[in-house]
Design an enzyme around this catalytic site. Sequence first.
Site, mmCIF file in Angstrom:
data_model
loop_
_atom_site.group_PDB
_atom_site.id
_atom_site.type_symbol
_atom_site.label_atom_id
_atom_site.label_comp_id
_atom_site.label_asym_id
_atom_site.label_seq_id
_atom_site.Cartn_x
_atom_site.Cartn_y
_atom_site.Cartn_z
ATOM 1 N N HIS A 82 0.848 -1.199 0.000
ATOM 2 C CA HIS A 82 0.000 0.000 0.000
ATOM 3 C C HIS A 82 0.876 1.239 0.000
ATOM 4 C CE1 HIS A 82 -3.392 2.624 0.721
ATOM 5 N NE2 HIS A 82 -2.604 3.279 1.551
ATOM 6 N N ASP A 161 -15.867 2.211 6.208
ATOM 7 C CA ASP A 161 -14.802 3.121 5.773
ATOM 8 C C ASP A 161 -15.322 4.105 4.733
ATOM 9 O OD1 ASP A 161 -12.038 4.075 5.366
ATOM 10 O OD2 ASP A 161 -12.364 3.237 3.384
ATOM 11 N N ARG A 168 -15.499 12.488 6.569
ATOM 12 C CA ARG A 168 -14.207 13.123 6.879
ATOM 13 C C ARG A 168 -13.846 14.148 5.809
ATOM 14 N NH1 ARG A 168 -10.220 8.435 6.997
ATOM 15 N NH2 ARG A 168 -8.641 10.046 7.356
ATOM 16 N N SER A 183 -8.589 3.439 8.152
ATOM 17 C CA SER A 183 -9.116 3.432 6.793
ATOM 18 C C SER A 183 -8.273 2.519 5.893
ATOM 19 C CB SER A 183 -9.137 4.863 6.251
ATOM 20 O OG SER A 183 -9.510 4.872 4.899
ATOM 21 N N LYS A 187 -9.302 -1.904 4.912
ATOM 22 C CA LYS A 187 -9.428 -2.385 3.531
ATOM 23 C C LYS A 187 -8.378 -3.447 3.225
ATOM 24 C CE LYS A 187 -9.492 1.886 2.249
ATOM 25 N NZ LYS A 187 -9.526 3.200 1.573
#
Lengths: 434, 434
Positions: A82, A161, A168, A183, A187
């Site tokens: 990620h 999320d 947000r 968040s 995922k």
Amino acid sequence: MNIVELIKKKRDGKSFAAYEVSFLIDQFTKGIIPDYQFSALLMAILLKGMNDSETSALTNSMLNSGKIINLSSLKGKKVDKHSTGGVGDKTSLIIAPIVASTGIYVPMISGRGLGHTGGTLDKLESIPGFKTNLSLSESMKILKKCGTVLIGQTKEIAPADKMIYALRDVTATVESIPLITASIMSKKLAEGIDGLVLDIKTGNGAFMKSHRDSIELANSLISTAKAFDKKVIAFITDMNQPLGNYIGNWLEVYESIQVLKGKVKNDLYTLSIKLAGAMIFLGNKARSFQTGEQIAKDKIENGDAFKKFLEIVGLQGGNVDYINNPEKYSKSKFVKKVHSDKSGFIKEINTYQFGMASLELGAGRRTKNDVIDHKAGIVLYKKIGDYLSKNEIVCELHSDSRKKIKLAEQMIVDSIKISKTKPPIPKLIKKIIQ
Amino acid sequence: MNIVELIKKKRDGKSFAAYEVSFLIDQFTKGIIPDYQFSALLMAILLKGMNDSETSALTNSMLNSGKIINLSSLKGKKVDKHSTGGVGDKTSLIIAPIVASTGIYVPMISGRGLGHTGGTLDKLESIPGFKTNLSLSESMKILKKCGTVLIGQTKEIAPADKMIYALRDVTATVESIPLITASIMSKKLAEGIDGLVLDIKTGNGAFMKSHRDSIELANSLISTAKAFDKKVIAFITDMNQPLGNYIGNWLEVYESIQVLKGKVKNDLYTLSIKLAGAMIFLGNKARSFQTGEQIAKDKIENGDAFKKFLEIVGLQGGNVDYINNPEKYSKSKFVKKVHSDKSGFIKEINTYQFGMASLELGAGRRTKNDVIDHKAGIVLYKKIGDYLSKNEIVCELHSDSRKKIKLAEQMIVDSIKISKTKPPIPKLIKKIIQ
């Protein structure tokens, strides 16, 4: 439990128990806690923080708001990467095929472009026919067959999320380490992975501008991953200039092809090898990072990585003709070469501005409904520390609109600082945390 | 202006310009800024604060969201008092007639009971026929005629405050000095007054529990009043025990009658004289506080204050028979005397608990729709520092329900602490700030 009392608790800097976090997420996703109470809570969380246990509890509640993919039927390790996002960051397109070609499964759920940054899904969709919105069962078939699949977040994955992020985004509560952590991790954990490599960008083109914040985010992500018994390695990497030389969706696919074919060995190549090496290590196919990196390099040199890329493009409906012959892809109507008006070394690039110029050219979205021009973007010839003669080409701007090119050119010119003396070159890999 | 950027600004601890505050209040009251964004902003304000200019700008915007009463046709000064609320605090009923009888106008807009505290409107409405929901024009007629009027907040007065308060109440954003200041001052300034006396309660029965917070609130209120060119004096007064000896709506009217008739000279009398004296000073009818206090005392001794009370009750539709003969008022079905189970000095009273016991008996509301029993409440015979023999009566509980009396009795017993040695007695007036 009383929601006002819980908001008060966080407002006053106290910590939530796991059951309180779970109550809050459950009641919010069910629509029992209204947005106006949840947004006050989000602001209190942003300003007062959350400790590691709270962040893990939040991740867990968000993860369990949806489906967790069960990959236990696949023999072999499942590892993902990620990145927190930046300008020109296209490593996913290079890493997924490298790592999948070693026998490690890479179930990769990516996002779209956000503000000045590009998104992996938008880049992939620049390949004619490429589908990212596959169902979970289609995705599983492809993953099983070729070892990787590159999709977007489905409705089934961490719906909490999606709801929380939407709130947000409009309440100035995005920049919170625990909220960002939950968040990302909710995922990633839903992918059913064993290990995760994190690429935390830092610098003027990253969401985390300061080194300190990026370290804090890395530690928070690592602590949460470990709480879920996942192997994890975090890289803090530079985003004080675009990564690689191509910015814009198809332009980035083009550069990825060059790297996968072993034709380009720039900073994008270096970082991709590093991250892929760490994934190969986490996936138990190498005894050390170094061996992992060597395997990654070999996969490029022997053509396996590029072959895997062709395979995944084909399986996800993309036209492989354009991958084999990228010169066939249609070009922007206008390609403007930007020349330097003086000589000297590139000292600084305002990377945020650079990303915004690319968006201006058509490569990004201002609002969710904007349509992306896949051809549009920037090719950057010189980077920090490079010498420029007067009138030398700095970059090329690609767009179908002359007006957009004019606007973007000014932004680009303003974003580059030249100095007479050779400046220090930003270190690409700033820190590795395990 | 972008609302998310404005929330970010406050979140990051920066100060708003007046035009930004005005934009925020205007757009929120028009429904353009949704609740979920405004509540995030409120939490940021609570946690990051507002400086004096921001608080004045906020007060100004809230004030100008509605009508400002124009009292310029009335010759003479207009002065009001505001109390932050407590248990047994009925000074408004005593002060308004005293001060109005000196020729100063007292246009008093009051509130209802909130949580453990009583509200002036509820107390007045315990007088059969008394109307507090008068229109502005009716109110002006009465004010002109008798020098005072005691009403509730009308729709025309600071509607932004009503909207913001409703949101603060459910988002844990009540306890913010600048938000409290703007809420109080926007309503008070709308009365068209020249001067204001503030009674900031501090102690275990007040909203501001700590002395420090009460000083901070006082300074914020004073600074805002001065920004609007209003004369102001703030008293920090004790709320570590109920004020006076009667708690509950009609019971408090009864005690006020006793004070106005000069029959009772307890702490309620002392504080009422102090506050009225300051108002008389601000209204230019006395050269010093001391002279003001003497005038206030005289107004009680010579019967003018009581006569003025009868006049205002009559003009607002109340049955003056009950004021002249309070013993005619109907009594609660049950009156339970609570006896001390040991001897010693009263050392401490949990005044919040005391207020909640009164609410339990029927004198207050748990939710907005609860109906108040005007007869219900508590008569307290002993206060902090008083000696109690074993089995001596501490207080009387008035209610139509035996069950409620049982519950309240336990709360009362738990709320009173007895010690063998004589404890220090809390100082009634802790500080005067101008």
